[in-house]
Design a protein around this motif. Structure first.
Motif, PDB file in Angstrom:
ATOM      1  N   ASP A  25      15.757  57.293  32.027  1.00 21.36           N
ATOM      2  CA  ASP A  25      14.851  56.135  31.631  1.00 21.36           C
ATOM      3  C   ASP A  25      13.328  56.527  32.369  1.00 21.36           C
ATOM      4  OD1 ASP A  25      16.517  54.865  30.237  1.00 21.36           O
ATOM      5  OD2 ASP A  25      17.042  53.216  31.530  1.00 21.36           O
ATOM      6  N   ASN A  26      13.474  56.676  33.688  1.00 24.36           N
ATOM      7  CA  ASN A  26      12.218  57.193  34.229  1.00 24.36           C
ATOM      8  C   ASN A  26      11.341  58.214  33.659  1.00 24.36           C
ATOM      9  OD1 ASN A  26      11.728  54.746  36.069  1.00 24.36           O
ATOM     10  ND2 ASN A  26      13.456  55.515  37.418  1.00 24.36           N
ATOM     11  N   ILE A  27      12.204  59.456  33.465  1.00 29.31           N
ATOM     12  CA  ILE A  27      11.657  60.528  32.989  1.00 29.31           C
ATOM     13  C   ILE A  27      11.123  60.294  31.627  1.00 29.31           C
ATOM     14  CG2 ILE A  27      12.009  63.008  32.271  1.00 29.31           C
ATOM     15  CD1 ILE A  27      13.720  63.166  34.570  1.00 29.31           C
ATOM     16  N   GLN A  28      11.805  59.646  30.510  1.00 28.93           N
ATOM     17  CA  GLN A  28      11.443  59.416  29.323  1.00 28.93           C
ATOM     18  C   GLN A  28      10.407  58.331  29.345  1.00 28.93           C
ATOM     19  OE1 GLN A  28      15.935  59.299  28.058  1.00 28.93           O
ATOM     20  NE2 GLN A  28      15.029  60.141  26.353  1.00 28.93           N
ATOM     21  N   VAL A  29      10.452  57.274  30.164  1.00 26.50           N
ATOM     22  CA  VAL A  29       9.262  56.456  30.079  1.00 26.50           C
ATOM     23  C   VAL A  29       8.088  56.760  30.717  1.00 26.50           C
ATOM     24  CG1 VAL A  29       8.612  54.196  31.128  1.00 26.50           C
ATOM     25  CG2 VAL A  29      10.912  54.385  30.172  1.00 26.50           C
ATOM     26  N   GLY A  30       8.042  58.016  31.603  1.00 27.39           N
ATOM     27  CA  GLY A  30       7.100  58.398  32.420  1.00 27.39           C
ATOM     28  C   GLY A  30       6.025  59.062  31.578  1.00 27.39           C
ATOM     29  N   LEU A 335       8.646  66.394  37.942  1.00 25.26           N
ATOM     30  CA  LEU A 335       9.675  66.187  36.852  1.00 25.26           C
ATOM     31  C   LEU A 335       9.421  64.880  36.182  1.00 25.26           C
ATOM     32  CD1 LEU A 335      12.833  67.426  38.603  1.00 25.26           C
ATOM     33  CD2 LEU A 335      11.570  68.710  36.637  1.00 25.26           C
ATOM     34  N   TYR A 336       8.729  63.779  36.708  1.00 34.73           N
ATOM     35  CA  TYR A 336       8.640  62.512  36.214  1.00 34.73           C
ATOM     36  C   TYR A 336       7.243  62.325  35.922  1.00 34.73           C
ATOM     37  CZ  TYR A 336      12.868  61.133  38.966  1.00 34.73           C
ATOM     38  OH  TYR A 336      14.170  60.929  39.227  1.00 34.73           O
TER      39      TYR A 336
END
Length: 445
Positions: A25-30, A335-336
């Protein structure tokens, strides 16, 4: 050691699958920017503050099943499963309502207007997912208690892939769906948790692994005494995780007072630390099961050995995690997100996070192995003292009074984890020594 590893590895992979949903979620929302990742972070902090209470309460089921199975009481195992159904659904409804209430009063957390606007709807969406999440966890605890830990692992990995795919679809509006942004990540998480609950329920009722353990209640059977026992042993465990998780959620809230950059950096660093924590939590669950089995067969030597092996495995892994955090801190944060202000602060926080890996690993295993011998009340007091008397207040003083900002908050967390690790380890070996001296294997929690 090999027995503990066999049980713990599937649990660890399953735990990692669960936390990787948050990472995904955090990576894709980032890609949506610092405000979205900060909003997801604060909403998830509030969510898990209360969800951890339920997860901690349900975690008593696995060692109880392991102890009953050690006595070859299959009917008792079956009743623990059915009691777990009831407990999981009840806790899910209660905590879901609390989260919905908090979402309507999100201004209490004093976040920036931009973050608050994004976080409210996201929290409302994921609050619905707490019921299937707890239902899945109740069944998982039953399966883990019988040492069939691969079942939940496979289903959790499937849930992770499901979540990543629907994140892609719903966040960015693919395959004809509307572009929902952060809310799309919340819907994807809710659907993934429902998928996992249904999959786990279907598996245990169809698999030959559980023949003999899925029995109907005897005529006139009342679940009230068993539910009371689970609550008596489980609620203190729920408060243990609530106090620990509450300290980290509180740290996220006060980090938000420092602004969007500080909150985003805190969330990324904490997300990475959570990955390693879940490995230690898997070892903790295996330790609780192994200790519970030893209690069931009445072996003091095996109780101590199971606890010691679990602690040693956690220390070994967390030492490696510490090295990775200290060496690759900038690369991990990138990465984020690519925002240099967030990257620089997040990398600084990971240095502190690297040092508290050992304490974090020892304290979570300490809670697990004490749960295996039904010692739950004193560890709850230890958690309250370590995190709410030492950790969070010290973090506030360092962060705001001494102007160390986010780094000060994390140093406070480090202090709380270290105190908890020391006291819980002393508690386990003191209790097991007393058990040997008194020649009995049960201790009051």
């Amino acid at each position: 050691m090999m027995a503990t590893l066999r049980i713990s590895l599937p649990i660890i992979i399953g735990q990692l699958g669960t936390v990787m949903m948050g990472v995904a979620d955090n990576i894709q929302v980032g890609a949506l920017g610092a405000a979205s990742i900060a909003a997801a972070g604060i909403a998830n902090s509030v969510f898990f503050l209360f969800a951890l209470f339920g997860l901690g309460t349900l975690s008593v089921i696995a060692p109880q099943v392991a102890t009953a199975n050690g006595r070859n009481e299959k009917m008792e195992c079956s009743m623990l499963l059915r009691a777990g159904f009831r407990l999981g659904i009840g806790l899910g409804i209660l905590i879901g309502l609390i989260l919905l209430f908090l979402s309507l009063n999100f201004h209490w957390f004093r976040q920036t207007p931009e973050v608050e606007a994004l976080a409210v709807e996201y929290l409302q969406i994921i609050s619905i997912s707490v019921v299937p999440m707890f239902f899945f966890m109740a069944i998982k605890q039953f399966s883990d208690g019988l040492s069939h830990t691969r079942v939940a692992m496979v289903i959790t990995i499937g849930g992770l892939l499901f979540n990543v795919f629907f994140n892609w679809v719903l966040i960015h509006g693919k395959l004809g769906f509307p572009q929902w942004g952060l809310n799309g990540a919340g819907v994807a998480t809710m659907l993934a948790r429902l998928f996992m609950a249904v999959g786990m329920l279907g598996y245990i009722f169809r698999s030959s692994l559980f023949y003999g353990y899925i029995n109907k209640p005897p005529t006139g059977y009342s679940f009230t005494p068993l539910l009371k026992k689970l609550l008596r042993l489980g609620v203190p465990g729920g408060f243990q995780l609530f106090f620990e998780g509450g300290a980290f959620s509180g740290a996220a809230i006060i980090a938000g007072w420092l602004g969007t950059i500080a909150l985003a950096a805190h969330q990324i660093a904490l997300n990475l630390a959570t990955i390693t924590y879940m490995v230690a939590a898997g070892i903790s669950s295996a330790g609780a099961i192994r200790v519970g089995q030893a209690v069931g067969i009445g072996s003091h030597t095996k109780i101590v050995r199971a606890g010691t092996v679990s602690l040693a495995l956690s220390i070994a892994f967390m030492s490696m995690a510490c090295f990775v955090f200290l060496t690759f801190n900038y690369s991990l944060v990138r990465l984020y997100i690519q925002d240099e202000a967030v990257v620089n602060l997040g990398a600084a926080l990971l240095i502190i996070g690297g040092f508290f890996q050992l304490s974090d690993g020892v304290q979570v295993v300490g809670l697990g192995i004490l749960r295996g011998i039904e010692d739950v009340n004193v560890p709850t007091v230890i958690a309250l003292f370590a995190y709410w008397v030492i950790g969070l207040p010290l973090g506030y003083v360092l962060g705001f009074t001494l102007n160390m900002h986010a780094q000060g908050i994390w140093l406070g967390l480090l202090a709380g984890l270290t105190v908890s690790a020391i006291l819980l380890t002393i508690r386990f070996y003191t209790l097991t020594y007393k058990m040997k001296a008194s020649k009995h294997l049960r201790t009051m929690g």
